[in-house]
Motif scaffolding. Structure first.
Motif, PDB file in Angstrom:
ATOM      1  N   ARG A  24       0.775  -1.243   0.000  1.00 61.24           N
ATOM      2  CA  ARG A  24       0.000   0.000   0.000  1.00 61.24           C
ATOM      3  C   ARG A  24       0.803   1.287   0.000  1.00 61.24           C
ATOM      4  N   TYR A  25       2.086   1.245   0.287  1.00 62.61           N
ATOM      5  CA  TYR A  25       2.803   2.515   0.474  1.00 62.61           C
ATOM      6  C   TYR A  25       3.841   2.811  -0.601  1.00 62.61           C
ATOM      7  N   LEU A  26       4.514   1.786  -1.073  1.00 64.10           N
ATOM      8  CA  LEU A  26       5.612   2.044  -2.013  1.00 64.10           C
ATOM      9  C   LEU A  26       5.071   2.369  -3.402  1.00 64.10           C
ATOM     10  N   GLY A 125      -7.435  10.315   2.692  1.00 68.11           N
ATOM     11  CA  GLY A 125      -7.850  11.052   3.893  1.00 68.11           C
ATOM     12  C   GLY A 125      -9.171  10.523   4.427  1.00 68.11           C
ATOM     13  N   GLY A 126      -9.462  10.826   5.689  1.00 69.28           N
ATOM     14  CA  GLY A 126     -10.731  10.461   6.297  1.00 69.28           C
ATOM     15  C   GLY A 126     -11.559  11.717   6.522  1.00 69.28           C
ATOM     16  N   THR A 127     -12.887  11.569   6.506  1.00 73.41           N
ATOM     17  CA  THR A 127     -13.757  12.748   6.586  1.00 73.41           C
ATOM     18  C   THR A 127     -14.736  12.659   7.759  1.00 73.41           C
ATOM     19  N   THR A 170      -5.823   1.824  -1.648  1.00 75.58           N
ATOM     20  CA  THR A 170      -4.809   2.069  -0.633  1.00 75.58           C
ATOM     21  C   THR A 170      -5.416   2.014   0.763  1.00 75.58           C
ATOM     22  N   ARG A 171      -6.366   2.881   1.018  1.00 75.67           N
ATOM     23  CA  ARG A 171      -7.015   2.910   2.326  1.00 75.67           C
ATOM     24  C   ARG A 171      -8.509   2.896   2.121  1.00 75.67           C
ATOM     25  N   ARG A 172      -9.190   2.200   2.989  1.00 81.31           N
ATOM     26  CA  ARG A 172     -10.654   2.244   2.955  1.00 81.31           C
ATOM     27  C   ARG A 172     -11.103   3.627   3.393  1.00 81.31           C
ATOM     28  N   GLY A 173     -12.129   4.141   2.741  1.00 79.53           N
ATOM     29  CA  GLY A 173     -12.653   5.438   3.163  1.00 79.53           C
ATOM     30  C   GLY A 173     -13.226   5.339   4.557  1.00 79.53           C
ATOM     31  N   ALA A 174     -12.945   6.343   5.375  1.00 77.87           N
ATOM     32  CA  ALA A 174     -13.493   6.316   6.725  1.00 77.87           C
ATOM     33  C   ALA A 174     -14.246   7.622   6.963  1.00 77.87           C
ATOM     34  N   ASN A 175     -15.411   7.511   7.578  1.00 74.84           N
ATOM     35  CA  ASN A 175     -16.227   8.692   7.871  1.00 74.84           C
ATOM     36  C   ASN A 175     -16.610   8.729   9.340  1.00 74.84           C
ATOM     37  N   THR A 278     -15.529  15.925  14.370  1.00 74.08           N
ATOM     38  CA  THR A 278     -14.129  15.495  14.437  1.00 74.08           C
ATOM     39  C   THR A 278     -13.850  14.640  13.199  1.00 74.08           C
ATOM     40  N   ASN A 279     -12.614  14.209  13.064  1.00 76.41           N
ATOM     41  CA  ASN A 279     -12.252  13.259  12.000  1.00 76.41           C
ATOM     42  C   ASN A 279     -12.800  11.858  12.366  1.00 76.41           C
ATOM     43  N   PRO A 280     -12.615  10.850  11.505  1.00 73.53           N
ATOM     44  CA  PRO A 280     -13.254   9.548  11.744  1.00 73.53           C
ATOM     45  C   PRO A 280     -12.928   8.861  13.067  1.00 73.53           C
ATOM     46  N   CYS A 281     -11.710   8.965  13.533  1.00 75.37           N
ATOM     47  CA  CYS A 281     -11.438   8.237  14.796  1.00 75.37           C
ATOM     48  C   CYS A 281     -11.591   9.104  16.034  1.00 75.37           C
ATOM     49  N   GLY A 282     -12.039  10.366  15.864  1.00 74.78           N
ATOM     50  CA  GLY A 282     -12.455  11.189  16.996  1.00 74.78           C
ATOM     51  C   GLY A 282     -11.385  12.035  17.649  1.00 74.78           C
ATOM     52  N   GLU A 283     -10.129  11.884  17.217  1.00 78.37           N
ATOM     53  CA  GLU A 283      -9.059  12.584  17.928  1.00 78.37           C
ATOM     54  C   GLU A 283      -8.819  14.009  17.438  1.00 78.37           C
ATOM     55  N   GLN A 284      -9.442  14.368  16.310  1.00 73.85           N
ATOM     56  CA  GLN A 284      -9.121  15.679  15.748  1.00 73.85           C
ATOM     57  C   GLN A 284     -10.366  16.504  15.463  1.00 73.85           C
ATOM     58  N   ILE A 424      -3.609  12.850  19.923  1.00 75.15           N
ATOM     59  CA  ILE A 424      -3.184  11.447  20.048  1.00 75.15           C
ATOM     60  C   ILE A 424      -3.957  10.593  19.047  1.00 75.15           C
ATOM     61  N   ALA A 425      -3.300  10.218  17.968  1.00 77.70           N
ATOM     62  CA  ALA A 425      -3.923   9.430  16.896  1.00 77.70           C
ATOM     63  C   ALA A 425      -3.908   7.940  17.249  1.00 77.70           C
ATOM     64  N   PRO A 426      -4.747   7.171  16.565  1.00 82.77           N
ATOM     65  CA  PRO A 426      -4.713   5.716  16.828  1.00 82.77           C
ATOM     66  C   PRO A 426      -3.420   5.044  16.369  1.00 82.77           C
ATOM     67  N   THR A 427      -2.766   5.588  15.362  1.00 83.05           N
ATOM     68  CA  THR A 427      -1.535   5.035  14.757  1.00 83.05           C
ATOM     69  C   THR A 427      -1.713   3.577  14.316  1.00 83.05           C
ATOM     70  N   GLY A 428      -2.916   3.281  13.803  1.00 90.52           N
ATOM     71  CA  GLY A 428      -3.242   1.906  13.411  1.00 90.52           C
ATOM     72  C   GLY A 428      -2.201   1.265  12.507  1.00 90.52           C
ATOM     73  N   THR A 429      -1.809   1.960  11.451  1.00 89.74           N
ATOM     74  CA  THR A 429      -0.847   1.358  10.521  1.00 89.74           C
ATOM     75  C   THR A 429       0.580   1.775  10.809  1.00 89.74           C
ATOM     76  N   ILE A 430       0.786   3.035  11.161  1.00 86.97           N
ATOM     77  CA  ILE A 430       2.191   3.439  11.358  1.00 86.97           C
ATOM     78  C   ILE A 430       2.829   2.711  12.541  1.00 86.97           C
TER      79      ILE A 430
HETATM   80  N1  UDP Z   1      -7.879   7.207   8.540  1.00 87.08           N
HETATM   81  C1  UDP Z   1      -8.637   6.964   7.397  1.00 87.08           C
HETATM   82  N2  UDP Z   1      -8.717   5.688   6.894  1.00 87.08           N
HETATM   83  C2  UDP Z   1      -8.078   4.644   7.477  1.00 87.08           C
HETATM   84  C3  UDP Z   1      -7.312   4.885   8.634  1.00 87.08           C
HETATM   85  C4  UDP Z   1      -7.228   6.178   9.131  1.00 87.08           C
HETATM   86  O1  UDP Z   1      -9.223   7.873   6.853  1.00 87.08           O
HETATM   87  O2  UDP Z   1      -8.180   3.508   6.966  1.00 87.08           O
HETATM   88  C5  UDP Z   1      -7.760   8.600   9.083  1.00 87.08           C
HETATM   89  C6  UDP Z   1      -8.755   8.927  10.170  1.00 87.08           C
HETATM   90  O3  UDP Z   1      -9.043  10.314  10.112  1.00 87.08           O
HETATM   91  C7  UDP Z   1      -7.992   8.621  11.438  1.00 87.08           C
HETATM   92  C8  UDP Z   1      -6.625   9.138  11.051  1.00 87.08           C
HETATM   93  O4  UDP Z   1      -6.500   8.767   9.665  1.00 87.08           O
HETATM   94  O5  UDP Z   1      -8.570   9.274  12.515  1.00 87.08           O
HETATM   95  C9  UDP Z   1      -5.463   8.588  11.807  1.00 87.08           C
HETATM   96  O6  UDP Z   1      -5.531   7.184  11.854  1.00 87.08           O
HETATM   97  P1  UDP Z   1      -4.252   6.301  12.173  1.00 87.08           P
HETATM   98  O7  UDP Z   1      -3.426   7.008  13.189  1.00 87.08           O
HETATM   99  O8  UDP Z   1      -4.703   4.907  12.494  1.00 87.08           O
HETATM  100  O9  UDP Z   1      -3.494   6.300  10.754  1.00 87.08           O
HETATM  101  P2  UDP Z   1      -2.044   5.784  10.293  1.00 87.08           P
HETATM  102  O10 UDP Z   1      -1.230   7.005  10.043  1.00 87.08           O
HETATM  103  O11 UDP Z   1      -1.481   4.859  11.325  1.00 87.08           O
HETATM  104  O12 UDP Z   1      -2.325   5.041   9.005  1.00 87.08           O
END
Ligand code: UDP
Length: 578
Positions: A24-26, A125-127, A170-175, A278-284, A424-430
């Motif tokens: 997904r990144y390269l 991006g997430g909305t 690349t990334r699933r849309g998140a709302n 806020t953004n999808p995961c609530g932190e922003q 404080i983001a979830p940092t799910g992937t990073i």
């Molecule tokens: N987000 C998104 N789609 C995803 C994952 C994240 O749009 O599949 C957005 C969403 O706004 C979330 C923010 O990215 O609140 C940060 O998520 P995360 O820290 O998990 O992202 P990473 O940078 O680790 O991919």
């Protein structure tokens, strides 16, 4: 784990991290073959984000700065949010994770927002949206003399559009969908995800007001208002509505809640607009048309000989703020309105990952008073140093353009480059890329299976635990298997007691411990904290209610819970359920 990451210019990637990056990144050719290595990618990011320094200082040593940024990223001391890693220095060039779009009460405005959502999702991006401005179902539509179908039916259009875009693979849309608790359709909103087939591209949260929370405490009625003209359309018992929210959350994790008045109390630019989502995961929390780029410091990398290396941490905080401010310049925005709003407030969101790793390395159990105190202290340090870095930039580059009239201006503060600095983001992937524990979460399990896009399953074992088990001589393949089955070590006699004490997982700790940690980090965070409060399957509705109230009382800005097994699909799960 993260503490082992290379500092010799090459990333120390686990096989799982490499898989995610390659998928997904390269940069890839049309057949899907990577055209760059992970270190090429990190170099591309560092060079692109160092470049804007030239705008502010013709003599800036951009090469030297790029080397510093590269070192900070490749060592996993710091990582920016995924869109920056994916898109910096590439044609798309959209670098932010978070957006909020306005949804106005007309067909034109609603479908403009749908189109803008599609453009943002395409770029990773997430909305977030508030649907609170939409007139309620069955309200009059003047131009057609028909009746409106209401906010929930329009949410379906956003959901379907998101499903169709899937962010180009690349990334699933998140709302995030938010409705104020005083909207006449609030009961339907609370129930809108009860059918698990619906709104799978949405997280939903009810926007609670202080007035409502007071009515809950007093067991009183509160008014439902038509958003068009604020006329009263009825009233409900606040406690009953609160209980419905809690019941539903117990049932399947949603809706979450956000405290709207708290978001606005901390809104640095009330003269520009009101925060409604806020953004999808609530932190922003963001104003309509604002975007924000996030970045996270990997705390597990800052423990040296059993103590926190504060001075190295300080250096990385300052470089991270510099980096994130430059991202605003290097970013290619999907819309002119977003470009303008983002440039005029210049919000950034510096946060952390690897908090649980740091505690383990320090020998402090996550569910202890010491950990809560330390969390507050670490975040205060990041917030203070982050703001100091933003002031330094403000002196060199000027304050954010909306500074005059902002809460900083009213306090007589010094120049400030960014309207907010910390999130404080979830940092799910990073966190997966850096092989760190995510955000401020406890370890989810000592071993677990993670489902990523396309149904791929990746097995994760906590590397510190494995290393320790080998060093201490209690490592065996059978034991590792047993731990994977359990997902916890707390009841395994084969593991020494001192190790069991520190390796606590999300399910070993109480929901109250989760909230106390969220509140500790919230205390010194400008924006909000992404955190999931995990409950065992056996938790009662009252348990959930108590946690929602505790989040309110401890100053959290919102809360998201998850009761094990309450949804058909889980992003994370222990191997037991596979
Ligand atoms: N987000 C998104 N789609 C995803 C994952 C994240 O749009 O599949 C957005 C969403 O706004 C979330 C923010 O990215 O609140 C940060 O998520 P995360 O820290 O998990 O992202 P990473 O940078 O680790 O991919």
């Amino acid at each position: 784990m993260s503490a082992q990451a290379s500092t010799a210019g090459q990333p120390a990637l686990t096989p799982n991290a490499l898989t995610v990056l390659e998928k997904r990144y390269l940069k890839r050719d049309t057949s899907g073959k990577p055209l760059e290595t992970p270190s090429d990618m990190f170099r591309r990011v560092a060079e692109t984000i160092a470049e804007p320094d030239k705008k502010f200082d013709k003599k800036a040593d951009v090469k030297k700065l790029a080397d510093r940024f590269y070192e900070m990223i490749v060592s996993f001391d710091f990582l920016p949010n995924s869109p920056t890693l994916m898109n910096a220095g590439r044609e798309l060039g959209q670098l932010s994770a978070c957006f909020v779009l306005p949804v106005g009460d007309s067909i034109e405005e609603i479908f403009d927002a749908v189109k803008f959502t599609a453009m943002i999702h395409k770029s990773g991006g997430g909305t977030g949206f508030s649907f609170s401005r939409l007139r309620p179902a069955n309200d009059l539509v003047k131009t057609t003399t028909g009746v409106s179908s209401g906010p929930i039916s329009f949410m379906r259009v956003f959901d379907t559009a998101t499903e169709t875009i899937k962010q180009g693979g690349t990334r699933r849309g998140a709302n995030m969908g938010i409705l104020r608790v005083d909207h006449p359709n609030i009961m339907d909103f609370i129930m809108c995800k009860a059918d698990q087939k619906l709104f799978n591209n949405f997280n939903i949260s009810v926007g609670l007001t202080e007035k409502f929370m007071e009515a809950v405490e007093q067991d009183e009625e509160y008014d439902l208002l038509n958003p068009r003209d604020k006329t009263k359309m009825g009233s409900l018992n606040a406690r009953k509505v609160f209980q419905r929210i809690v019941n539903q959350a117990w049932e399947n994790g949603e809706p979450g809640i956000i405290f709207l008045d708290r978001l606005n109390r901390d809104n640095p630019t009330p003269h520009v607009g009101e925060i409604e989502s806020t953004n999808p995961c609530g932190e922003q929390p963001l104003l309509p048309y604002e975007s924000c780029n996030l970045g996270s410091i990997n705390l597990g990398r800052f423990v040296s000989e059993g103590a926190i290396d504060w001075s190295r941490l300080k250096g990385v905080i300052h470089d991270s703020v510099h980096f994130l401010d430059n991202v605003i310049e290097a970013n290619k925005y999907p819309l002119q309105q977003i470009h303008d709003m983002t440039h005029s407030n210049r919000k950034i969101g510096l946060g952390v990952m690897g908090w649980a790793d740091m505690l383990i390395l320090l020998g402090v159990p996550y569910n202890s008073d010491e950990a809560v105190k330390l969390g507050k202290k670490v975040m205060q340090f990041i917030n203070d140093e982050g703001h100091a870095a933003s002031r330094d930039l403000g002196q060199k580059r000027g304050s954010f353009p909306n500074f005059i009239g902002s809460t900083f201006d009213k306090k007589g503060a010094l120049p400030q480059r960014n309207a907010t600095v910390t999130t404080i983001a979830p940092t799910g992937t990073i966190s997966m890329i850096a092989n760190a524990s995510s955000g401020v979460e406890p370890l989810f399990a000592i071993s677990y299976v993670k489902n990523v896009m396309d149904g791929t399953k990746l097995v994760e074992v906590n590397p510190t635990f494995e290393q320790l088990a080998k060093e201490r001589g209690f490592y065996s393949a059978e034991l590792m298997e047993k731990i994977a089955e359990h997902g916890t070590v707390h009841d395994l006699d084969e593991v020494p007691a001192d190790v069991r004490r520190v390796f606590v997982t999300a399910h070993d700790i109480t929901p109250e411990d989760h909230i106390q940690m969220q509140a500790a980090f919230q205390y010194h965070t400008d924006n909000a904290v992404s955190k999931t409060v995990n409950f065992p399957n056996t938790a009662t509705i009252e348990d959930v209610e108590n946690v929602y109230m505790l989040a309110y009382k401890t100053g959290c800005k919102g809360v998201t819970i998850y009761r094990d097994g309450s949804r058909d699909e889980q992003v994370l799960s222990t191997t037991k359920k596979e």
